[in-house]
Design an enzyme around this catalytic site. Structure first.
Site, PDB file in Angstrom:
ATOM      1  N   GLU A  30      65.996  76.046  34.086  1.00  0.00           N
ATOM      2  CA  GLU A  30      67.393  76.294  34.423  1.00  0.00           C
ATOM      3  C   GLU A  30      68.075  76.766  33.141  1.00  0.00           C
ATOM      4  O   GLU A  30      67.987  76.082  32.108  1.00  0.00           O
ATOM      5  CB  GLU A  30      68.053  75.005  34.927  1.00  0.00           C
ATOM      6  CG  GLU A  30      69.477  75.269  35.358  1.00  0.00           C
ATOM      7  CD  GLU A  30      70.239  74.020  35.830  1.00  0.00           C
ATOM      8  OE1 GLU A  30      69.649  72.932  35.862  1.00  0.00           O
ATOM      9  OE2 GLU A  30      71.431  74.180  36.134  1.00  0.00           O
ATOM     10  N   ARG A 256      56.383  63.662  32.128  1.00  0.00           N
ATOM     11  CA  ARG A 256      57.149  64.374  31.092  1.00  0.00           C
ATOM     12  C   ARG A 256      56.628  63.997  29.727  1.00  0.00           C
ATOM     13  O   ARG A 256      56.106  62.906  29.528  1.00  0.00           O
ATOM     14  CB  ARG A 256      58.622  63.936  31.123  1.00  0.00           C
ATOM     15  CG  ARG A 256      59.389  64.297  32.319  1.00  0.00           C
ATOM     16  CD  ARG A 256      60.794  63.721  32.193  1.00  0.00           C
ATOM     17  NE  ARG A 256      61.701  64.674  31.579  1.00  0.00           N
ATOM     18  CZ  ARG A 256      62.286  65.646  32.268  1.00  0.00           C
ATOM     19  NH1 ARG A 256      62.078  65.802  33.535  1.00  0.00           N
ATOM     20  NH2 ARG A 256      63.103  66.490  31.665  1.00  0.00           N
ATOM     21  N   LYS A 266      68.139  68.069  27.991  1.00  0.00           N
ATOM     22  CA  LYS A 266      69.116  69.080  27.583  1.00  0.00           C
ATOM     23  C   LYS A 266      70.531  68.516  27.544  1.00  0.00           C
ATOM     24  O   LYS A 266      71.340  68.916  26.715  1.00  0.00           O
ATOM     25  CB  LYS A 266      69.051  70.274  28.546  1.00  0.00           C
ATOM     26  CG  LYS A 266      67.939  71.238  28.220  1.00  0.00           C
ATOM     27  CD  LYS A 266      67.953  72.423  29.162  1.00  0.00           C
ATOM     28  CE  LYS A 266      67.337  72.037  30.476  1.00  0.00           C
ATOM     29  NZ  LYS A 266      67.150  73.173  31.393  1.00  0.00           N
TER      30      LYS A 266
HETATM   31  P1  ATP Z   1      65.932  68.327  30.838  1.00  0.00           P
HETATM   32  O1  ATP Z   1      65.760  67.022  31.539  1.00  0.00           O
HETATM   33  O2  ATP Z   1      65.495  68.347  29.440  1.00  0.00           O
HETATM   34  O3  ATP Z   1      67.287  68.889  31.000  1.00  0.00           O
HETATM   35  P2  ATP Z   1      64.978  69.825  32.978  1.00  0.00           P
HETATM   36  O4  ATP Z   1      63.778  69.331  33.703  1.00  0.00           O
HETATM   37  O5  ATP Z   1      66.290  69.655  33.601  1.00  0.00           O
HETATM   38  O6  ATP Z   1      64.899  69.289  31.529  1.00  0.00           O
HETATM   39  P3  ATP Z   1      64.437  72.544  33.518  1.00  0.00           P
HETATM   40  O7  ATP Z   1      64.995  73.748  32.910  1.00  0.00           O
HETATM   41  O8  ATP Z   1      64.743  72.240  34.924  1.00  0.00           O
HETATM   42  O9  ATP Z   1      64.836  71.337  32.603  1.00  0.00           O
HETATM   43  O10 ATP Z   1      62.870  72.481  33.270  1.00  0.00           O
HETATM   44  C1  ATP Z   1      61.961  73.529  33.489  1.00  0.00           C
HETATM   45  C2  ATP Z   1      60.594  72.915  33.673  1.00  0.00           C
HETATM   46  O11 ATP Z   1      60.220  72.179  32.502  1.00  0.00           O
HETATM   47  C3  ATP Z   1      60.550  71.949  34.832  1.00  0.00           C
HETATM   48  O12 ATP Z   1      59.433  72.255  35.627  1.00  0.00           O
HETATM   49  C4  ATP Z   1      60.444  70.609  34.190  1.00  0.00           C
HETATM   50  O13 ATP Z   1      59.717  69.746  34.995  1.00  0.00           O
HETATM   51  C5  ATP Z   1      59.739  70.914  32.878  1.00  0.00           C
HETATM   52  N1  ATP Z   1      60.091  69.929  31.853  1.00  0.00           N
HETATM   53  C6  ATP Z   1      61.322  69.590  31.441  1.00  0.00           C
HETATM   54  N2  ATP Z   1      61.285  68.603  30.520  1.00  0.00           N
HETATM   55  C7  ATP Z   1      59.968  68.313  30.340  1.00  0.00           C
HETATM   56  C8  ATP Z   1      59.260  67.380  29.518  1.00  0.00           C
HETATM   57  N3  ATP Z   1      59.913  66.553  28.700  1.00  0.00           N
HETATM   58  N4  ATP Z   1      57.922  67.373  29.592  1.00  0.00           N
HETATM   59  C9  ATP Z   1      57.269  68.212  30.418  1.00  0.00           C
HETATM   60  N5  ATP Z   1      57.871  69.098  31.210  1.00  0.00           N
HETATM   61  C10 ATP Z   1      59.201  69.167  31.191  1.00  0.00           C
HETATM   62 MG    MG Z   2      66.759  70.353  35.534  1.00  0.00          MG
END
Ligand code: ATP
Ligand code: MG
Length: 558
Positions: A30, A256, A266
């Protein structure tokens, strides 16, 4: 080439490929912030699975929330993934490109009597939803006719209502033990311009609805995501089964990545940036890809780290030291050596001719002779590190002290003859030493032993630089735990107040004038350093410390 570890997702894909012929994965960020090293795990997994099984990996921006998203994040994400070493060819997509199709799918759900327009306030929707232990209640709007729903949804789209007046919800089961299945909202009114679709839409689809359909439209075979989506999988499958889409990808969840001494989400990184706890998203103390890059991390070390920690279903917090060790292993191989003195103490070589300047040879890498040599200047005045001299040293101090002889790397043996101090403060101002002309290059024919070898730079031929010495951003392994009860989960209180120390007057050997940003050097005996890509200027050189040679964090860990 980094190693390829076996893990459960790989086994699943191997088995599926016996039936299928291709695999398509996707990385779906995102664009509401910069990528962090946790994302790198997902990027490596998705791109590497596709590569190992001769498939494709798409890059898809999940851009359905214009309130939080921005073009600058799209640009940074593209640049970070490229830097990490992955390539999506022409397979770059945006969920917003599917807005027309998503709308049609929503209409289809309404026609199937599987979606309805609900006019409860968001607060009431929450109340009606129930809890983990209490089942939900049907919305009073749940039995609206298909015709009425089609009409209201079309009016929502046309901008006839204000934000929050209505939402579109899937009609599933308010009594489901899985809260995600209790008639989730799939469209909301948001009168807001979108970075890509501008003012075309005033209703935007929700993540759960958008994500599975986007996967399906792109013919994704394996939709790899993190564990928090496990409970959303029944919903993912429900949408695709109900809509009878041609492609129904398999969602597989993995844990994660978390790292000690830092935070990863984020939202938290955003808070650190917005409140100026760090300077920007690419602050070298942050675990963002841009921050790590600016700090001097190599993309190889990050990929190798992601491969080394593997993929599992179990949440854990990985030791930052593992990342640093893999980085040091890589830099030890690649980084050319140089000499720099961070806290200079002047030495005057008594028996060296005032005007004599000598060029000496130094290896760029002690084990890799193919990396060549460079010239370093020796002269009457040189600098050594302040803490490499002690006036009254303990027994095992193998550095310089009065009457003691040490080796200056690549130069000569010198002996300390006299200590000059400030008369008032007693502070050591400079040392008077003599050199032995028969020890050129730092070796002596008579095999006499000197215990210490020091790094140094010529005082007459060096450059000044600012050096930013970074320490961990948080002083606790898990910054999300709190000492004080009433401040639970306030990670801000665990920020390390000494995460950045600025050294203004470091002295560097002259060859470093040509250092390009992000290219890492090993400053002999000190650690790895690189020119800061953002703030350094030719007349105001700024180096970042990437990582020290030895582990100096031990004390903070207790
Ligand atoms: P955050 O919680 O840091 O805001 P998010 O999951 O909201 O991360 P996205 O942009 O939606 O961020 O993530 C893109 C992809 O990266 C998703 O498939 C998510 O599952 C993966 N991802 C995000 N954080 C991690 C992590 N700490 N370890 C592994 N994969 C991750
Ligand atoms: Mg997200």
């Amino acid at each position: 080439m980094e190693k390829a570890t076996k893990h459960f997702i790989k086994t699943i894909i191997e088995n599926d490929l016996k039936k299928n012929t291709t695999i398509t994965t996707r990385f779906p960020p995102e664009p509401n912030g910069y990528l962090h090293i946790g994302h790198a795990k997902s990027i490596c997994l998705n791109f590497n699975m596709a590569k190992q099984f001769n498939g494709n990996c798409n890059l898809r921006f999940d851009d359905t929330n214009p309130a939080k998203e921005d073009q600058k994040y799209i640009d940074s994400i593209i640049s970070d993934i490229k830097w990490l070493g992955f390539n999506w060819g022409d397979k770059i997509f945006y969920a917003s490109d599917y807005f027309d199709k998503l709308y049609d799918f929503a209409v289809d759900l309404i026609k199937k009597n599987k979606a309805y327009v609900c006019s409860l306030s968001s607060e009431d929707i929450r109340k009606y939803r129930g809890t983990l232990t209490e089942s939900g209640k049907n919305s009073p709007y749940r039995e609206r006719t298909i015709k009425e729903n089609l009409d209201l949804f079309s009016k929502m789209k046309n901008g006839d209502f204000i934000d929050g007046a209505h939402v579109l919800r899937a009609k599933i089961d308010m009594k489901s033990p899985n809260i995600n299945m209790r008639d989730p909202v799939i469209y909301r009114i948001k009168k807001m311009s979108h970075p890509r679709t501008k003012d075309k839409w005033c209703i935007y689809p929700m993540y759960d609805f958008t994500h599975c359909i986007s996967d399906s439209l792109e013919n994704i075979t394996h939709s790899l995501c993190t564990l928090e989506f496990e409970d959303h999988r029944p919903l993912y499958d429900w949408f695709l089964e109900t809509l009878k889409t041609l492609c129904h990808p398999k969602q597989i969840e993995f844990a994660r990545m978390n790292l000690t001494f830092t935070v990863m989400s984020k939202r938290k990184l955003q808070k650190l940036v917005n409140n100026n706890y760090v300077t920007s998203w690419d602050d070298p103390r942050l675990p963002t890809i841009a921050g790590l890059r600016r700090r001097g991390y190599t993309s190889f070390a990050i990929r190798n780290f992601c491969e080394t920690i593997g993929v599992s279903k179990k949440e854990s917090r990985i030791d930052m030291e593992l990342l640093e060790t893999l980085l040091k292993d890589d830099l030890n191989e690649k980084a050319p050596r140089a000499m720099a003195v961070l806290n200079p103490l002047k030495i005057v070589i008594e028996n060296w001719d005032k005007n004599k300047i000598q060029q000496l040879d130094a290896f760029n890498h002690p084990q890799k002779k193919e990396m060549g040599t460079r010239k370093i200047t020796f002269s009457k005045e040189i600098f050594i590190e302040k803490n490499d001299f002690m006036e009254d040293p303990p027994n095992k101090f193998f550095r310089l002290a009065p009457k003691k002889e040490i080796r200056l790397k690549y130069a000569y043996y010198i002996t300390c003859k006299k200590v000059i101090k400030d008369e008032k403060t007693g502070e050591i101002k400079k040392l008077i030493c003599t050199y032995d002309p028969k020890t050129k290059g730092g070796t002596s024919k008579d095999k006499r032993k000197v215990k210490g070898t020091l790094h140094w730079v010529s005082a007459n031929d060096c450059i000044n630089a600012e050096v930013r010495v970074y320490d961990r951003l948080f002083s606790m392994e898990n910054p999300e735990t709190s000492n004080s009860e009433n401040l639970k989960n306030n990670f801000i209180e665990n920020i390390n107040p000494n995460s950045l120390k600025i050294i203004k007057n470091a002295k560097l050997e002259k060859s470093l004038l040509n250092a390009v940003p992000e290219k890492v050097f090993q400053f002999e005996r000190l650690g790895y350093f690189c020119v800061d890509s953002k703030d350094s200027k030719p007349d105001n050189l700024i180096f970042n410390r990437t990582v020290p040679l030895r582990d100096t964090w031990a004390k903070i860990k207790k």
